[in-house]
Design a protein around this motif. Structure first.
Motif, PDB file in Angstrom:
ATOM      1  N   VAL A  34       0.802  -1.227   0.000  1.00  0.00           N
ATOM      2  CA  VAL A  34       0.000   0.000   0.000  1.00  0.00           C
ATOM      3  C   VAL A  34       0.834   1.276   0.000  1.00  0.00           C
TER       4      VAL A  34
ATOM      5  N   SER B  27       1.941   3.154   2.242  1.00  0.00           N
ATOM      6  CA  SER B  27       1.528   4.154   3.221  1.00  0.00           C
ATOM      7  C   SER B  27       1.606   3.504   4.595  1.00  0.00           C
TER       8      SER B  27
ATOM      9  N   THR C 215      -1.846   3.421   6.440  1.00  0.00           N
ATOM     10  CA  THR C 215      -2.748   2.421   5.866  1.00  0.00           C
ATOM     11  C   THR C 215      -2.271   1.016   6.214  1.00  0.00           C
TER      12      THR C 215
ATOM     13  N   ASP D  41      -3.325   0.206   9.640  1.00  0.00           N
ATOM     14  CA  ASP D  41      -4.757  -0.123   9.662  1.00  0.00           C
ATOM     15  C   ASP D  41      -5.005  -1.547   9.181  1.00  0.00           C
TER      16      ASP D  41
ATOM     17  N   SER E  21      -4.407  -6.475   1.931  1.00  0.00           N
ATOM     18  CA  SER E  21      -3.720  -5.443   1.142  1.00  0.00           C
ATOM     19  C   SER E  21      -4.273  -5.398  -0.278  1.00  0.00           C
TER      20      SER E  21
ATOM     21  N   TYR F  66      -7.579  -3.683  -0.265  1.00  0.00           N
ATOM     22  CA  TYR F  66      -7.420  -2.233  -0.170  1.00  0.00           C
ATOM     23  C   TYR F  66      -7.052  -1.643  -1.531  1.00  0.00           C
TER      24      TYR F  66
ATOM     25  N   TYR G  13      -8.795   3.748  -2.198  1.00  0.00           N
ATOM     26  CA  TYR G  13      -7.398   3.751  -2.644  1.00  0.00           C
ATOM     27  C   TYR G  13      -7.266   4.456  -3.989  1.00  0.00           C
TER      28      TYR G  13
ATOM     29  N   THR H 108      -7.619   8.161  -3.519  1.00  0.00           N
ATOM     30  CA  THR H 108      -6.447   8.702  -2.841  1.00  0.00           C
ATOM     31  C   THR H 108      -5.267   8.773  -3.801  1.00  0.00           C
TER      32      THR H 108
END
Length: 172
Positions: free
Chosen positions: A26, A28, A31, A34, A68, A71, A77, A80
């Motif tokens: 990801v 990040s 993230t 999370d 993952s 996401y 995603y 973003t």
């Protein structure tokens, strides 16, 4: 996985490696945190359902990879990503000094790995960072060992090309 003390030690043992694994997908840190938190919550809730066909570490890695992937397929995603690209373009246009700043070799290598497609990035991380064997990676990713060998070879080749291109750029 019967009692809470066992689960607490699993959090300590695998939390950091799962965080790094999620981050490679990801890109990040927040993230990734999370995702790992979600994986541990789901693993705790479903601890009685664990069949023991694989090691618990493999089970957690598989859950992290699946989460993952979920996401990366999500609308959040994609939205973003688009927002970040727009902000990046604006930042580059206004800050040419930032392009001149050099990074350490380790940083550059990490960035090159993160530029690879997920299917190559995941085998590199699992093989070199997490020290899994090809057979274990095949089990985690639910692929044949020949597929993992091919992906690993192609990932190495792509990294070699990326690093060679960078070297030519710096020296040429």
């Amino acid at each position: 996985m019967q009692n809470n003390n066992d689960f607490g030690s699993i959090l300590d043992d695998y939390g950091e490696s799962l965080l790094r694994l999620a981050f490679t997908y990801v890109k990040s840190y927040q993230t990734a945190e999370d995702i790992v938190q979600d994986v541990f919550m789901r693993a705790y809730e479903k601890r009685a359902d664990f069949r023991g066909e694989a090691s618990y570490k493999t089970y957690l890695y598989r859950m992290t990879i699946n989460r993952s992937h979920d996401y990366l397929r999500s609308w959040h995603y994609k939205n973003t990503l688009l927002t970040n690209r727009i902000a990046e373009t604006i930042h580059r246009a206004s800050s040419t000094e930032a392009l001149i700043v050099t990074k350490s070799e380790e940083d550059q290598l990490g960035k090159k790995v993160l530029e690879l497609p997920v299917k190559y990035r995941e085998v590199l991380v699992l093989y070199y960072y997490a020290d899994y064997t090809i057979d274990e990676i095949a089990e985690i990713l639910d692929c044949r060992t020949t597929t993992i060998k091919t992906r690993l070879r192609r990932a190495r080749q792509r990294m070699k090309e990326k690093l060679k291109a960078k070297e030519v750029f710096l020296n040429g």
